[in-house]
Design an enzyme around this catalytic site. Structure first.
Site, PDB file in Angstrom:
ATOM      1  N   SER A 150      19.375 -14.222  -8.293  1.00  0.00           N
ATOM      2  CA  SER A 150      18.772 -13.196  -7.439  1.00  0.00           C
ATOM      3  C   SER A 150      17.255 -13.324  -7.400  1.00  0.00           C
ATOM      4  CB  SER A 150      19.162 -11.787  -7.913  1.00  0.00           C
ATOM      5  OG  SER A 150      18.863 -10.825  -6.932  1.00  0.00           O
ATOM      6  N   SER A 165      18.365  -5.774  -3.636  1.00  0.00           N
ATOM      7  CA  SER A 165      18.623  -7.211  -3.562  1.00  0.00           C
ATOM      8  C   SER A 165      19.867  -7.575  -2.766  1.00  0.00           C
ATOM      9  CB  SER A 165      18.728  -7.802  -4.970  1.00  0.00           C
ATOM     10  OG  SER A 165      17.444  -8.013  -5.521  1.00  0.00           O
ATOM     11  N   LYS A 202      19.539  -9.847   0.147  1.00  0.00           N
ATOM     12  CA  LYS A 202      19.598 -11.304   0.008  1.00  0.00           C
ATOM     13  C   LYS A 202      20.893 -11.882   0.564  1.00  0.00           C
ATOM     14  CE  LYS A 202      16.540 -11.699  -4.041  1.00  0.00           C
ATOM     15  NZ  LYS A 202      16.389 -10.361  -4.645  1.00  0.00           N
TER      16      LYS A 202
END
Length: 402
Positions: free
Chosen positions: A120, A55, A58
């Site tokens: 997230s 993640s 991101k």
């Protein structure tokens, strides 16, 4: 013939430090710790080896949105539609983190950003990608172009979420550079990273960054986890006006990630002392100029050149000004023409751009002819040495910084 000129700076002698170095060890397979202001690397471990970002990808998705908001292409009130694909792959049924956005609903950017950054949310990331670029694949192309612009030289993105993809890879050094870019370029928007919780669709979720709950001055950035790459974190904290940025990856548990991140941050704030090398505008070295009214131009730094050194370190510290030269006139004042590299042992402690400290206009016909004759004659000598196997593409010259 243009060559790489390396000037050894006498000022580096002033950086010599005595006695005992403080050694740091981490269980993280990949790690880096950087002083945000100076760019000094305080610690690194396999910082250029690629790994799956999970993640933390991101962060690049967030940067693209921040850039669009800053330029006015988007506003915080811009609404995006949650596609069925975003809902199916990125929602709760997808098995990863989610902001629990409802299919076909329209969500303002200010809320999507918090779903992306605080929670997230994979559904938020896919929604942003598909609305901005038409498809997540097309958005990944934008991510890679943006990565090149920022200077991420060893990272490749394949989706907006960080979901596992065969060749989606980043490095700790690149992620630290991306974090520094976000913090420096979007100071107001960056504050979203420090928000502790966000509620959407009546579901409250805590920020996943474990550093925010600790009393160490943390204010961002992003966690990540994939089975293939382990637990990761790109984080930043400020103490006494000093900001550190750290990246770790490859930990076995979330608890290990939090413990190692805290340990690295606290060590960084405790174990280093700043050394001023050059002030803004001070001449670091001089670069040769071909065909100019002057035969050289001063090289200067726009920001203070400050390096952080371990307290009690015995590491040998050297500084070099590197440029491709000779520069060809005209040379405009303020143009980036080289790099200042400060090494602590074998590690790069600082890599900072150098700029022309003055303008050099094109010289007279006679001056240009003399420079051409000199370059031609020295080129013959260099080629002769190269043919004899004695040539070297790198030249060392002493500089005389003021």
């Amino acid at each position: 013939m243009r060559r790489t000129w390396v000037f050894l700076l006498a000022a580096a002698c002033a950086l010599a430090a005595p006695a005992r170095a403080q050694v740091f060890q981490t269980a993280a397979p990949h790690a880096i710790l950087v002083d945000a202001d100076s760019g000094s690397v305080l610690f690194e471990k396999a910082a250029d080896e690629p790994f799956a970002p999970a993640s933390m990808a991101k962060l690049m998705t967030t940067d693209i949105v921040f850039d669009a908001l800053k330029s006015g292409r988007l506003s915080t009130d811009t609404e995006f539609t949650v596609t069925e694909d975003a809902w199916r792959r990125g929602g709760a049924g997808g098995g990863g983190s989610s902001m629990f956005a409802q299919v076909n609903s329209r969500i303002k950017m200010q809320d999507l950003l918090r779903g992306l950054v605080v929670q997230s949310g994979n559904d938020a990331a896919i929604t942003i990608a598909e609305n901005m670029a038409g498809s997540e694949e097309a958005f990944a192309g934008i991510m890679n172009q943006r990565a090149k612009e920022i200077g991420l030289t060893r990272s490749t993105f394949r989706n907006a979420t960080g979901y596992s993809a065969p060749d989606q890879r980043v490095t700790a050094r690149d992620m630290a550079k991306l974090a520094a870019h976000i913090i420096d370029t979007y100071p107001d928007l960056y504050k979203i990273f420090s928000e502790r919780e966000f509620t959407w669709n009546k579901i409250k979720q805590q920020n996943r960054n474990p550093l925010l709950a600790l009393d160490i001055g943390a204010d961002g950035l992003k966690t990540g986890y994939l089975e293939e790459s382990g637990y990761a974190l790109t984080g930043s904290a400020v103490q006494n006006g000093q900001r550190l940025i750290m990246v770790i990856s490859g930990l076995k548990t979330a608890r290990d990630r939090a413990a190692e991140a805290r340990k690295l941050m606290e060590w960084g704030f405790r174990a280093f002392e700043p050394r001023q090398v050059f002030t803004p505008g001070e001449t670091v070295a001089e670069a040769s100029v071909f065909g100019g009214a002057s035969g050289s131009v001063p090289l200067v730094a726009k920001k203070p050149v400050r390096v952080l050194l371990p307290r009690g370190s015995s590491d040998r510290v050297t500084a070099r000004a590197v440029y491709q030269g000779p520069l060809v006139a005209p040379v405009t004042e303020g143009r980036e023409v080289g790099r200042l590299r400060i090494m602590r042992g074998d590690a790069v402690a600082l890599d900072q751009p150098l700029y022309a400290g003055a303008s050099v206009e094109a010289g007279t016909l006679q001056q240009r002819a003399m420079d051409a004759a000199l370059e031609f004659s020295t080129g013959i000598v260099r080629r002769a040495f190269d043919k004899a196997g004695k040539g070297d593409r790198t030249s060392d010259k002493p500089a005389n910084p003021s």
